[in-house]
Design a protein around this motif. Sequence first.
Motif, PDB file in Angstrom:
ATOM      1  N   PHE A 155       0.871  -1.251   0.027  1.00  0.00           N
ATOM      2  CA  PHE A 155       0.259  -0.145   0.293  1.00  0.00           C
ATOM      3  C   PHE A 155       0.824   1.376  -0.331  1.00  0.00           C
ATOM      4  O   PHE A 155       1.729   1.529   1.619  1.00  0.00           O
ATOM      5  CB  PHE A 155      -0.947  -0.331   1.079  1.00  0.00           C
ATOM      6  N   TRP A 156       0.711   2.137  -0.734  1.00  0.00           N
ATOM      7  CA  TRP A 156       1.583   3.378  -1.081  1.00  0.00           C
ATOM      8  C   TRP A 156       0.253   3.859  -1.133  1.00  0.00           C
ATOM      9  O   TRP A 156      -0.953   3.892  -1.479  1.00  0.00           O
ATOM     10  CB  TRP A 156       1.834   3.460  -2.594  1.00  0.00           C
ATOM     11  N   VAL A 157       0.655   5.330   0.296  1.00  0.00           N
ATOM     12  CA  VAL A 157      -0.427   6.454  -0.148  1.00  0.00           C
ATOM     13  C   VAL A 157       0.406   7.933  -0.188  1.00  0.00           C
ATOM     14  O   VAL A 157       0.913   7.972   0.804  1.00  0.00           O
ATOM     15  CB  VAL A 157      -1.791   6.436   1.003  1.00  0.00           C
ATOM     16  N   VAL A 158       0.601   8.333  -1.105  1.00  0.00           N
ATOM     17  CA  VAL A 158       0.232  10.214  -0.828  1.00  0.00           C
ATOM     18  C   VAL A 158      -0.650  11.174  -0.771  1.00  0.00           C
ATOM     19  O   VAL A 158      -1.589  11.124  -0.479  1.00  0.00           O
ATOM     20  CB  VAL A 158       0.823  10.799  -2.267  1.00  0.00           C
ATOM     21  N   LEU A 159      -0.256  11.721   1.192  1.00  0.00           N
ATOM     22  CA  LEU A 159      -1.409  12.633   1.343  1.00  0.00           C
ATOM     23  C   LEU A 159      -0.929  13.922   0.932  1.00  0.00           C
ATOM     24  O   LEU A 159       0.018  14.296   1.076  1.00  0.00           O
ATOM     25  CB  LEU A 159      -1.177  12.566   3.132  1.00  0.00           C
TER      26      LEU A 159
END
Length: 275
Positions: A155-159
């Motif tokens: 899982f990659w998340v850019v916030l």
Amino acid sequence: MTHINVLDPGASPLDYYGFELRRHREAAGLTQRQLGDIVNYTGSLVGQIETARKLPTPEFSERVDAALGTGGLLSRLVALVMRSQLPAWFQQVAELEVRATEICAFQATMVHGLVQAPEYARAVLGALDDADLDDRTAVRLARQGIFDKGEPPVFWVVLSEAALRQEIGGPDIMRAQLDHLLAFENNPRINVQVLPFSVGAHAGLTGSFTLFRFESDPTIVYTEGYGSAHPTANPDTVKVCSLRYDHLRATALSLRDSAELIRRVTEERYGEQLA
């Protein structure tokens, strides 16, 4: 004699769970109260779950599996029950989360549901509607069970930095949420990057989106509206969004610098430095 509701196990996953719980309890020769005493829940709660009036939790399921020797049956069923309780328009997305080998998300305004802390999730869901809030929160958090699989997705998340600074639920809840994000710092399968305000214009200005990648199936792009889901495998859309995501990930802070920004925001806004 107390009336016993007769469940149709084919009516829904929740009904099937209740049917199996009652079947195994009765096979063990236990009353609802006796089982409740063993697993440290009330007999009334056992009865409500058996009659599909209350959602079971993963913890309840694990305890009952151990008490009744069901071989993990209820723990396996509870994930299906939770997904079935999601809004109808979102259930397809939850299935994508379960099947994906890699999930790449950009969130422009708030923390992604797969890395939300319990009280933060509750505050988000209760913003306009506090009906059945306990159950709805449990259902959202149950999605995070994908990380407990034998082969969990990457899982990659850019916030956006806005997600760190938008105070949802009050300072204590936000502090707990930021701490929760930092807990993934050394987890190679859950990667949190922050897109700082200082980058100015960026590839995600059109809004949040998620890419689901699979072992052999085509990549799917998911965007969301008010009460509606928009998944698509259109090759042109996938190509454009994949390029946008590559630019977002390249423009965002590194994993280490992202963690430092999260710590700094916590210290600045809440006067507490996280370890």
